[in-house]
Design a protein around this motif. Structure first.
Motif, short mmCIF file in Angstrom:
data_model
loop_
_atom_site.label_atom_id
_atom_site.label_comp_id
_atom_site.label_asym_id
_atom_site.label_seq_id
_atom_site.Cartn_x
_atom_site.Cartn_y
_atom_site.Cartn_z
N LEU A 225 -10.67 41.19 -30.08
CA LEU A 225 -10.26 41.59 -28.74
C LEU A 225 -11.41 41.48 -27.74
O LEU A 225 -11.21 41.14 -26.58
CB LEU A 225 -9.73 43.03 -28.79
N PHE A 226 -12.62 41.75 -28.19
CA PHE A 226 -13.75 41.69 -27.28
C PHE A 226 -13.98 40.28 -26.75
O PHE A 226 -14.14 40.07 -25.54
CB PHE A 226 -15.01 42.21 -27.99
N GLU A 227 -13.98 39.31 -27.65
CA GLU A 227 -14.23 37.94 -27.20
C GLU A 227 -13.08 37.41 -26.35
O GLU A 227 -13.29 36.59 -25.46
CB GLU A 227 -14.47 37.03 -28.40
N GLN A 228 -11.86 37.88 -26.61
CA GLN A 228 -10.74 37.43 -25.79
C GLN A 228 -10.92 37.88 -24.34
O GLN A 228 -10.67 37.12 -23.40
CB GLN A 228 -9.41 37.95 -26.36
N TYR A 229 -11.36 39.13 -24.16
CA TYR A 229 -11.61 39.60 -22.79
C TYR A 229 -12.86 38.95 -22.19
O TYR A 229 -12.91 38.70 -20.98
CB TYR A 229 -11.72 41.12 -22.75
N ARG A 230 -13.85 38.68 -23.01
CA ARG A 230 -15.03 37.98 -22.49
C ARG A 230 -14.61 36.65 -21.88
O ARG A 230 -15.10 36.26 -20.80
CB ARG A 230 -16.06 37.76 -23.59
N SER A 231 -13.73 35.96 -22.54
CA SER A 231 -13.25 34.68 -22.02
C SER A 231 -12.59 34.84 -20.66
O SER A 231 -12.79 34.02 -19.75
CB SER A 231 -12.25 34.07 -23.02
N SER A 232 -11.84 35.91 -20.48
CA SER A 232 -11.18 36.15 -19.19
C SER A 232 -12.19 36.44 -18.10
O SER A 232 -12.08 35.93 -16.97
CB SER A 232 -10.19 37.31 -19.33
N PHE A 233 -13.19 37.25 -18.40
CA PHE A 233 -14.19 37.58 -17.39
C PHE A 233 -15.08 36.38 -17.06
O PHE A 233 -15.55 36.24 -15.92
CB PHE A 233 -15.05 38.77 -17.84
N GLU A 234 -15.32 35.52 -18.02
CA GLU A 234 -16.09 34.31 -17.73
C GLU A 234 -15.36 33.43 -16.72
O GLU A 234 -15.99 32.78 -15.88
CB GLU A 234 -16.35 33.54 -19.02
N LEU A 235 -14.04 33.43 -16.78
CA LEU A 235 -13.27 32.68 -15.80
C LEU A 235 -13.47 33.26 -14.40
O LEU A 235 -13.61 32.52 -13.42
CB LEU A 235 -11.79 32.70 -16.18
N LEU A 236 -13.50 34.58 -14.30
CA LEU A 236 -13.77 35.21 -13.00
C LEU A 236 -15.17 34.87 -12.51
O LEU A 236 -15.39 34.63 -11.31
CB LEU A 236 -13.63 36.73 -13.11
N ASP A 237 -16.14 34.87 -13.41
CA ASP A 237 -17.51 34.56 -13.02
C ASP A 237 -17.65 33.14 -12.48
O ASP A 237 -18.49 32.87 -11.62
CB ASP A 237 -18.46 34.75 -14.21
N ASP A 238 -16.82 32.24 -12.97
CA ASP A 238 -16.88 30.85 -12.53
C ASP A 238 -16.18 30.63 -11.19
O ASP A 238 -16.38 29.60 -10.55
CB ASP A 238 -16.23 29.93 -13.58
N ARG A 239 -15.37 31.60 -10.77
CA ARG A 239 -14.61 31.45 -9.52
C ARG A 239 -14.80 32.71 -8.68
O ARG A 239 -14.06 33.68 -8.82
CB ARG A 239 -13.13 31.20 -9.82
N ARG A 240 -15.76 32.68 -7.82
CA ARG A 240 -16.13 33.87 -7.05
C ARG A 240 -15.01 34.33 -6.12
O ARG A 240 -14.95 35.51 -5.76
CB ARG A 240 -17.40 33.59 -6.25
#
Length: 330
Positions: A225-240
């Protein structure tokens, strides 16, 4: 079948002997533009004979055989790759489609025109009782228009369920390995969407309160579950430009982590401290600037997680269990 509107992808797993009810609810739908793809892998819980019988029974059904036990994420990817419909609906065997649900989806799409995501309501059945799904209030406040993710960022605070929405097949994200594989798929689909709409009715019923769907790929665990959410937040970090979504996604992540931690029999007792402290790390790593915690009792849980106070968290949980037991005897 020529250009179906909706392709339903269903991994054929039958851990709780609910598969035939699910399939019957699917085939009772009157929508002519329907394709049902039953994905059978080599898992002992994947009954090929049941899938084959339904394939013979209805021309809308196709069975796809996989040569290994690959888990639900890869089964869904395989089914989606063979789908021909304009939209994908991913179901599990513990789901029931409400009568007329697919026709209602088609009617809504006829009114909106093409969308990337169509959200709809769901209900939950457990112990003979039925109640609304976790996103009911959020969906009720959206209205009838077509919108983008920044128009209603609160929708990223809804439970990340892939089976309470249609996804446009063109550009639909792939499921990763591991458990909780739908988390990044839902978030990526919502954040990439240009046109989103809501169908204001329940379409799917899940027949137990807490879904324990087939396991992910070999070696998966609840720590995925942790890595799944990390993936989602990385998408936010790439699109300010998506920054307004972050507080809602953060609240959803924390609620999800706490839910898994508190669900009886989910995280083994010996692994609970490790899970809790990993959750604390994620809380601190992804905390939005100026974030305000939810009110009430939930605020206490957020505070304990933020501070890494695992012993106090366990004491608070035991106190809540005791209060619930006393109230149940009244």
């Amino acid at each position: 079948m020529h250009n179906p509107l909706i392709s339903v992808v269903l991994p054929v797993h039958d851990r709780h002997q609910q598969l035939t009810d699910c399939l019957d609810s699917l085939l009772a739908q009157s929508l002519p533009g329907l394709e049902v793809i039953l994905v059978v892998d080599r898992s002992p819980e994947s009954p090929e004979r049941v899938a084959a019988a339904y394939e013979l029974r209805d021309p809308r059904v196709r069975m796809l055989r996989l040569n290994a036990a690959v888990g639900i994420g890869r089964s869904r990817n395989a089914g989606a790759a063979h789908a021909t419909g304009e939209y994908l609906l991913f179901l599990d065997s513990d789901h029931l489609l409400d009568p007329g649900a697919l026709t209602a989806m088609a009617d809504r799409l006829a009114g909106t025109g093409p969308v990337d995501v169509l959200l709809f309501g769901h209900s939950r059945e457990h112990g003979g009782k039925v109640w609304p799904g976790g996103s009911a209030q959020l969906l009720a406040g959206v209205g009838s228009g077509v919108f983008g993710p920044l128009d209603h960022p609160e929708l990223l605070g809804a439970p990340p369920l892939v089976w309470d929405r249609l996804l446009r097949r063109a550009g639909a994200p792939e499921f990763p390995d591991g458990r909780y594989e739908e988390v990044p798929v839902v978030h990526r689909a919502m954040l990439a969407a240009e046109r989103i709409a809501v169908l204001d009715r329940d379409c799917v019923r899940i027949r137990r309160r807490h879904t324990l769907h087939p396991a992910g790929s070999p070696g998966s665990s609840h720590f995925d579950l942790f890595e799944q959410y990390r993936s989602s937040f990385e998408l936010l970090d790439d699109r300010r430009e998506l920054a307004p979504v972050r507080p809602y996604l953060f609240t959803r992540m924390v609620r999800h982590l706490l839910f898994v931690l508190e669900l009886a029999g989910c995280v083994p007792r010996a692994e609970r401290p490790q899970f809790f402290h990993r959750a604390t790390e994620y809380y601190r790593a992804f905390l939005p600037e100026g974030y305000r915690r939810p009110d009430g009792r939930e605020s206490v849980k957020f505070s304990l997680l933020a501070s890494g106070a695992y012993p106090a968290f366990e004491v608070a949980k035991l106190g809540q269990i005791a209060r619930t037991a006393v109230a149940g005897r009244r």
